[in-house]
Design an enzyme around this catalytic site. Structure first.
Site, PDB file in Angstrom:
ATOM      1  N   TYR A 196     -10.681   5.634 -11.116  1.00 14.40           N
ATOM      2  CA  TYR A 196     -10.257   6.219  -9.954  1.00 14.40           C
ATOM      3  C   TYR A 196     -10.117   7.915  -9.993  1.00 14.40           C
ATOM      4  O   TYR A 196      -9.768   8.420  -9.189  1.00 14.40           O
ATOM      5  CB  TYR A 196      -9.168   5.772  -9.443  1.00 14.40           C
ATOM      6  CG  TYR A 196      -9.112   4.128  -9.139  1.00 14.40           C
ATOM      7  CD1 TYR A 196      -9.954   3.689  -8.600  1.00 14.40           C
ATOM      8  CD2 TYR A 196      -7.652   3.558  -9.392  1.00 14.40           C
ATOM      9  CE1 TYR A 196     -10.062   2.063  -8.282  1.00 14.40           C
ATOM     10  CE2 TYR A 196      -7.827   2.174  -9.161  1.00 14.40           C
ATOM     11  CZ  TYR A 196      -8.684   1.558  -8.485  1.00 14.40           C
ATOM     12  OH  TYR A 196      -8.598   0.114  -8.238  1.00 14.40           O
TER      13      TYR A 196
ATOM     14  N   CYS B 157     -14.997   4.545 -27.519  1.00 13.49           N
ATOM     15  CA  CYS B 157     -16.208   5.011 -27.809  1.00 13.49           C
ATOM     16  C   CYS B 157     -17.026   5.377 -26.366  1.00 13.49           C
ATOM     17  O   CYS B 157     -18.064   4.695 -26.067  1.00 13.49           O
ATOM     18  CB  CYS B 157     -17.175   4.298 -28.641  1.00 13.49           C
ATOM     19  SG  CYS B 157     -18.526   4.975 -29.400  1.00 13.49           S
ATOM     20  N   GLU B 158     -16.370   6.135 -25.592  1.00 10.64           N
ATOM     21  CA  GLU B 158     -16.792   6.469 -24.398  1.00 10.64           C
ATOM     22  C   GLU B 158     -16.365   7.809 -23.976  1.00 10.64           C
ATOM     23  O   GLU B 158     -15.212   8.391 -23.946  1.00 10.64           O
ATOM     24  CB  GLU B 158     -16.044   5.466 -23.157  1.00 10.64           C
ATOM     25  CG  GLU B 158     -16.596   4.118 -23.344  1.00 10.64           C
ATOM     26  CD  GLU B 158     -17.866   3.850 -22.763  1.00 10.64           C
ATOM     27  OE1 GLU B 158     -18.612   4.404 -22.182  1.00 10.64           O
ATOM     28  OE2 GLU B 158     -18.623   2.714 -23.246  1.00 10.64           O
TER      29      GLU B 158
ATOM     30  N   GLY C  98       0.652  -1.322   0.056  1.00 11.36           N
ATOM     31  CA  GLY C  98      -0.012  -0.098   0.106  1.00 11.36           C
ATOM     32  C   GLY C  98       0.835   1.316   0.016  1.00 11.36           C
ATOM     33  O   GLY C  98       0.211   2.297   0.171  1.00 11.36           O
TER      34      GLY C  98
ATOM     35  N   PRO D  63       4.999  -5.210  -1.230  1.00 12.32           N
ATOM     36  CA  PRO D  63       5.049  -3.753  -2.219  1.00 12.32           C
ATOM     37  C   PRO D  63       4.691  -4.450  -3.649  1.00 12.32           C
ATOM     38  O   PRO D  63       5.183  -5.595  -4.201  1.00 12.32           O
ATOM     39  CB  PRO D  63       6.394  -3.163  -2.073  1.00 12.32           C
ATOM     40  CG  PRO D  63       7.206  -4.456  -1.834  1.00 12.32           C
ATOM     41  CD  PRO D  63       6.213  -5.356  -0.998  1.00 12.32           C
TER      42      PRO D  63
ATOM     43  N   ARG E 106      -7.161   3.289 -15.062  1.00 13.54           N
ATOM     44  CA  ARG E 106      -7.422   4.097 -13.867  1.00 13.54           C
ATOM     45  C   ARG E 106      -8.020   5.523 -13.985  1.00 13.54           C
ATOM     46  O   ARG E 106      -8.385   5.742 -12.971  1.00 13.54           O
ATOM     47  CB  ARG E 106      -5.759   3.979 -13.058  1.00 13.54           C
ATOM     48  CG  ARG E 106      -5.314   2.724 -12.663  1.00 13.54           C
ATOM     49  CD  ARG E 106      -4.147   2.608 -11.975  1.00 13.54           C
ATOM     50  NE  ARG E 106      -4.157   3.377 -10.924  1.00 13.54           N
ATOM     51  CZ  ARG E 106      -3.840   4.543 -10.483  1.00 13.54           C
ATOM     52  NH1 ARG E 106      -3.141   5.186 -11.363  1.00 13.54           N
ATOM     53  NH2 ARG E 106      -3.945   4.961  -9.309  1.00 13.54           N
TER      54      ARG E 106
END
Length: 430
Positions: free
Chosen positions: A333, A360-361, A247, A290, A329
């Protein structure tokens, strides 16, 4: 754009590992994932050194979910790292690459029967048991195979880390692990009395990802060490290992202030020694896992600029030949990244543009409102720090092929994954 590892600028052009990015593109096309092998190895060595892997017998397990082709398995084996896997696919990749099974930690909140059987058959070092269903399944399979399996119990220690809501895992409301506050952990320990084929040797916790503060990790150390002592006193079980998960936050943009590997490791070691001294107990063997902090800054993605759409008084959209299929990502996020034009590294960054993907977004946006040098169609754009969760989360949405992956070091290129063809994309269709 911050330069990482072996990145350097020569004659206004970007080099990584001694190789000109433009030459990489000529040979391997775009989009293209590029990994700085020396930086990966340096990070592995720092972790092992400062976490006292040799000196204290502690272990550093690379979290394979960040990026795990066979190349990476072989590299971390050479660097004497352990490996954290979370699926049958990751375990099979490690097996096929020749990674030593005894150095694997098998995670996952819902391992299937087939995955547990695979792990037992391969001789996985430690199963990190997440729930009662897995505990029962593991006992049954080990009984059938006449084996005894060492396990950790994964716990949720109730620690809130300051990170994105989707990547918090240490709080009570989590799909992962045995909770402390409702007594699940103690019920699991009691249940061990029924079993002969699983041996509890350690505890595991993971409090989240992309964490910059040290305090949550230090709190985690305190919780875990007190639990080790409590379990010995109340149940007579001597736990030898404590796995603190991963983390550790890394640099993506100027807003990020990551800790050095040295500072993180030394803080953990010091706190463990201090807490154990206060509790009157030996320090267990420590494990950390990690992933992002080993690989993220070592990876970059190269794209070719296509259309440039200037909507007057609104924004300029600069579209690349990749997007959410090779880096989900930002869409998932709202993750931030830095970028530059590899053939104009010294240009003035006075233009404000939005880097858009080709899917196509409407949400396929890689970087919003970034300052960059003057852009033309055909320029090569780089986004940095894409080594973690880029290739491993890539998809074939819109039937787009996954990019090639290469590693660079000392002027040499090592192919890691070939680019998908359209035939590859259709290969599973009947």
């Amino acid at each position: 754009m911050k330069l990482h590892g072996s990145m350097e600028i020569k004659n206004d052009e970007l080099y990584i590992g001694g190789v000109n990015c433009l030459d990489m593109v000529k040979e391997y096309k775009t989009p293209l994932y590029v990994f700085d092998e020396q930086l990966i190895r340096d990070n592995c060595r720092e972790y092992r050194k400062y976490f006292k892997a040799e000196e204290n017998g502690n272990r550093v397990a690379y979290a394979g979910k960040a990026f795990l082709p066979g190349y990476m398995c072989r590299l971390i084996k050479e660097e004497k790292m352990c490996l954290d896997v979370v699926s049958g696919g990751e375990l099979y990749t490690a097996h096929k690459s020749g990674f030593p099974m005894e150095n694997i930690f098998f995670h996952g909140n819902n391992k299937t029967r087939e995955e547990v059987e695979m792990g037992v058959e391969y001789g996985v070092g430690k199963f990190v048991v997440d729930n009662f269903y897995e505990l029962d399944l593991l006992e049954e399979i080990c009984e059938r195979e006449d084996k005894v399996q060492e396990i950790y119990f994964r716990i949720t220690p109730g620690i809130e880390a300051h990170t994105h809501e989707y990547i918090k895992t240490g709080q009570i409301d989590s799909k992962f692990g045995f909770a402390l506050v409702n007594g699940d952990l103690y019920n699991a320990i009691e249940k061990l009395k029924e079993y002969k084929r699983v041996k509890l040797v350690g505890l595991h916790a993971h409090i989240g990802s992309q964490i910059f503060e040290l305090e949550p990790f230090l709190d985690e150390v305190d919780v875990m060490m007190k639990l080790v002592k409590e379990i010995k006193e109340n149940y007579g079980i001597e736990l030898t290992d404590v796995d603190l998960g991963g983390g550790v936050g890394v640099y993506y943009t100027e807003e990020d202030k990551p800790r050095a590997i040295k500072d993180f490791c030394e803080a953990i070691i010091d706190r463990a020694e201090k807490t154990c001294a206060e509790l009157g107990m030996e320090v267990p063997h420590l494990v950390i896992e990690p992933g992002r902090s080993v690989i993220a800054n070592a990876g970059s993605t190269l794209y070719t600029i296509g259309s440039i759409k200037d909507i007057k008084d609104v924004r300029v959209y600069v579209s690349v030949d990749g997007g959410m299929t090779d880096n989900i990502r930002p869409s998932l996020y709202h993750a931030g990244y830095e970028c530059s034009i590899v053939n104009k590294m010294n240009g003035d960054t006075e233009n404000r543009v939005t880097i858009a993907g080709k899917c196509c977004e409407s949400g396929d946006i890689l970087i919003n409102n970034v300052a960059i040098s003057e852009i033309e169609s055909g320029d090569i754009l780089i986004t940095t720090s894409t080594g973690a969760y880029g290739y491993s989360m890539a998809s074939n949405y819109n039937k787009i092929q996954k990019p090639a992956v290469i590693a660079v070091k000392n002027g040499e290129i090592t192919p890691v994954c070939r680019r998908q063809t359209f035939e590859d994309v259709l290969a599973l269709e009947l």
